[in-house]
Design a protein around this motif. Sequence first.
Motif, PDB file in Angstrom:
ATOM      1  N   LYS A 240      -7.541  -3.524  -1.265  1.00  0.00           N
ATOM      2  CA  LYS A 240      -6.656  -2.865  -1.635  1.00  0.00           C
ATOM      3  C   LYS A 240      -7.660  -3.125  -3.197  1.00  0.00           C
ATOM      4  O   LYS A 240      -7.260  -1.274  -3.018  1.00  0.00           O
TER       5      LYS A 240
ATOM      6  N   GLY B 117      -2.503  -4.672   1.482  1.00  0.00           N
ATOM      7  CA  GLY B 117      -3.688  -4.517   1.895  1.00  0.00           C
ATOM      8  C   GLY B 117      -4.396  -5.793   2.088  1.00  0.00           C
ATOM      9  O   GLY B 117      -6.092  -5.689   1.300  1.00  0.00           O
TER      10      GLY B 117
ATOM     11  N   LEU C 153       0.864  -1.092  -0.743  1.00  0.00           N
ATOM     12  CA  LEU C 153       0.130  -0.145   0.267  1.00  0.00           C
ATOM     13  C   LEU C 153       0.978   1.012  -0.031  1.00  0.00           C
ATOM     14  O   LEU C 153       2.132   1.576   0.691  1.00  0.00           O
ATOM     15  N   THR C 154       0.353   2.528  -0.725  1.00  0.00           N
ATOM     16  CA  THR C 154       1.423   3.532  -0.930  1.00  0.00           C
ATOM     17  C   THR C 154       0.507   4.744   0.544  1.00  0.00           C
ATOM     18  O   THR C 154      -0.394   4.069   1.025  1.00  0.00           O
TER      19      THR C 154
ATOM     20  N   VAL D 170      -9.003   0.875  -2.946  1.00  0.00           N
ATOM     21  CA  VAL D 170      -9.120   1.868  -2.768  1.00  0.00           C
ATOM     22  C   VAL D 170      -9.759   2.914  -3.668  1.00  0.00           C
ATOM     23  O   VAL D 170      -9.713   2.998  -4.785  1.00  0.00           O
TER      24      VAL D 170
ATOM     25  N   SER E 291      -6.386   7.133   2.058  1.00  0.00           N
ATOM     26  CA  SER E 291      -7.752   6.732   1.970  1.00  0.00           C
ATOM     27  C   SER E 291      -8.711   5.872   2.438  1.00  0.00           C
ATOM     28  O   SER E 291      -9.641   5.718   3.047  1.00  0.00           O
TER      29      SER E 291
ATOM     30  N   ASP F 254      -0.928   6.992   0.435  1.00  0.00           N
ATOM     31  CA  ASP F 254      -2.128   7.487  -0.221  1.00  0.00           C
ATOM     32  C   ASP F 254      -3.219   6.726  -0.358  1.00  0.00           C
ATOM     33  O   ASP F 254      -4.207   6.691   0.149  1.00  0.00           O
ATOM     34  N   GLU F 255      -2.593   5.605   0.024  1.00  0.00           N
ATOM     35  CA  GLU F 255      -3.917   4.298   0.180  1.00  0.00           C
ATOM     36  C   GLU F 255      -4.620   4.508   0.773  1.00  0.00           C
ATOM     37  O   GLU F 255      -5.371   3.933   1.258  1.00  0.00           O
TER      38      GLU F 255
END
Length: 334
Positions: free
Chosen positions: A285, A270, A46-47, A288, A53, A49-50
């Motif tokens: 994931k 995720g 996961l980044t 998202v 969210s 940003d993810e």
Amino acid sequence: MPLPLTDRFGRVHDYLRISVTDQCNLRCLYCMPEEGLEFMEKSRLLTADEMRSIVAAAAKLGIRKIRITGGEPLVRKDIVEIVEAVASAPGIEDVSLTTNGLLLASKAEALKKAGLRRVNISLDTLDPAKFVMIARRGDLAKVTEGIRAAAEAGFSPIKLNCVLLKGINESEIADFLRMSHEKPLHVRFIEYMPIGHADEGWRSLYLPLTKVLEVAGGMPWAFERIPDVKGNGPSEDWRFEGAAGSFGLIHPISDRFCENCNRLRLTADGYLKPCLYWVDELYLKPYVGDEEALTDIFYKAMAIKPLNHEMASKLSGEVQTHVPTNRRMSQIGG
Ligand code: SAM
Ligand code: SF4
């Protein structure tokens, strides 16, 4: 207002633990095999940003507290950005992080500025040679520097996590207890859990935490139960008379653990895990950005969350009712 995250047993969930990587700069013998594991491809993680969210959607359902963990969270180059992303999600009141401390000295200030409130630092021994035996690499002095830097950066309380291992650090219980008397630290003793492995190695090293209270009884100070030291753990907390700090017991195997469970776990790739111990997980994931779908998955996790783990039956050899996870602790986050 959406309904809070309540499971079939009436437990309300306001706490999400996020593992941000399965990689680690140590190989603690209770957590990861010496040769390491097949690590997740970076593109599957996961980044920041993810995570933002997912946390924003979770906060609308009543999640208030986040713990960042790993693997070792500080090996992620974007860890400060992750903390910022998670801490700035509306509704999130508390962000904490669990680390082995090796890289903490250089990052403590930036993490504090990014919105991190508290840190737990893992420390199983005060003996440099034993440190390398347990962690199979690394340097105790770096962890000590990390603890100092965390205090200087203003983190409070600072908790130390000490996994007790029979015949290995059992002899240091008194030293750790003395430390809780002398220093403003909260030392948490943790029972060794069979996560992703439950072989003879685990059985031979598992030590019930009743041992800690026995040793405490032989120390020169009286001690008493205190209300939970700020945090979200299933810890039973104690303090010696006149102590600067305190100590806690986390005994998932020898005593209650699940009855007040308020937590969900998100893996670095995720997946949402309703329980640390069992295999069930829900893949978040791909959803998202779709808040409605994320919300459904969080409610589904509530619907399938079991009442208990069954680690104690692993010790007694009883048949289990369900399938344990095959992830190791470093792939879940503790
Ligand atoms: N790398 C970081 C660290 O060591 O603090 C964070 C991840 S680690 C998986 C989170 C916590 O889980 C640590 O305090 C570690 O000691 C604990 N842990 C790992 N494996 C365990 C096991 N089998 N039983 C009990 N605790 C364990
Ligand atoms: Fe790494 Fe933490 Fe596991 Fe040790 S306990 S191997 S430091 S993830």
